[in-house]
Motif scaffolding. Structure first.
Motif, short mmCIF file in Angstrom:
data_model
loop_
_atom_site.label_atom_id
_atom_site.label_comp_id
_atom_site.label_asym_id
_atom_site.label_seq_id
_atom_site.Cartn_x
_atom_site.Cartn_y
_atom_site.Cartn_z
N HIS A 24 0.85 -1.19 0.00
CA HIS A 24 0.00 0.00 0.00
C HIS A 24 0.88 1.24 0.00
O HIS A 24 1.99 1.23 0.54
CB HIS A 24 -0.93 0.02 1.21
N VAL A 25 0.37 2.29 -0.61
CA VAL A 25 1.06 3.57 -0.67
C VAL A 25 0.15 4.58 0.02
O VAL A 25 -1.01 4.73 -0.35
CB VAL A 25 1.34 3.98 -2.13
N ILE A 26 0.68 5.25 1.04
CA ILE A 26 -0.10 6.18 1.85
C ILE A 26 0.41 7.59 1.57
O ILE A 26 1.61 7.85 1.67
CB ILE A 26 0.02 5.85 3.34
N LEU A 27 -0.52 8.48 1.24
CA LEU A 27 -0.17 9.88 1.00
C LEU A 27 -0.40 10.68 2.27
O LEU A 27 -1.44 10.54 2.92
CB LEU A 27 -1.04 10.45 -0.13
N SER A 28 0.58 11.52 2.61
CA SER A 28 0.48 12.34 3.81
C SER A 28 0.79 13.79 3.46
O SER A 28 1.59 14.06 2.58
CB SER A 28 1.47 11.84 4.86
N SER A 29 0.17 14.70 4.19
CA SER A 29 0.40 16.11 3.94
C SER A 29 1.48 16.70 4.84
O SER A 29 1.75 17.89 4.79
CB SER A 29 -0.90 16.90 4.10
N ILE A 30 2.11 15.87 5.67
CA ILE A 30 3.20 16.38 6.49
C ILE A 30 4.53 16.04 5.82
O ILE A 30 4.62 15.15 4.98
CB ILE A 30 3.15 15.85 7.94
N GLN A 31 5.57 16.77 6.18
CA GLN A 31 6.88 16.60 5.56
C GLN A 31 7.47 15.21 5.88
O GLN A 31 7.25 14.69 6.99
CB GLN A 31 7.85 17.67 6.08
N PRO A 32 8.23 14.64 4.95
CA PRO A 32 8.86 13.34 5.21
C PRO A 32 9.76 13.37 6.45
O PRO A 32 9.83 12.39 7.20
CB PRO A 32 9.68 13.07 3.95
N GLU A 33 10.43 14.49 6.66
CA GLU A 33 11.30 14.62 7.83
C GLU A 33 10.51 14.53 9.13
O GLU A 33 10.99 13.97 10.12
CB GLU A 33 12.07 15.95 7.79
N THR A 34 9.31 15.06 9.13
CA THR A 34 8.45 15.01 10.31
C THR A 34 8.02 13.57 10.58
O THR A 34 8.04 13.11 11.73
CB THR A 34 7.22 15.91 10.13
#
Length: 84
Positions: free
Chosen positions: A64-74
């Motif tokens: 599964h691929v999950i999209l997030s609106s927070i930065q990858p670093e976070t």
């Protein structure tokens, strides 16, 4: 039963079991865009952005691929905080 210590918040009270995360990548690269389209075709795309801009793409062991609106670093920092 899973407790909160096994979950990572990926924005807007959406959580992912952090032991299943394979990679957290930025959303801007062309290979990542292709990965998102492939996941969409295979009904393996989970949009956790609540309509916001996608900043991080989280790949889990179930393909599964999950999209997030927070930065990858976070996201990475939250994973590190749970591993301590």
């Amino acid at each position: 039963m899973l407790t909160n210590k096994y979950l990572i918040n990926v924005g807007f009270n959406n959580v992912v079991v952090f032991g299943r995360i394979i990679a957290v990548v930025g959303a801007d690269a062309a290979p990542v865009r292709r990965l998102k389209e492939e996941a969409r075709k295979n009904n393996k795309l989970i949009d956790a952005t609540n309509g916001r801009r996608t900043r991080a793409v989280i790949i889990v062991d179930s393909d599964h691929v999950i999209l997030s609106s927070i930065q990858p670093e976070t996201v990475a920092q939250r994973i590190e905080d749970r591993n301590v």
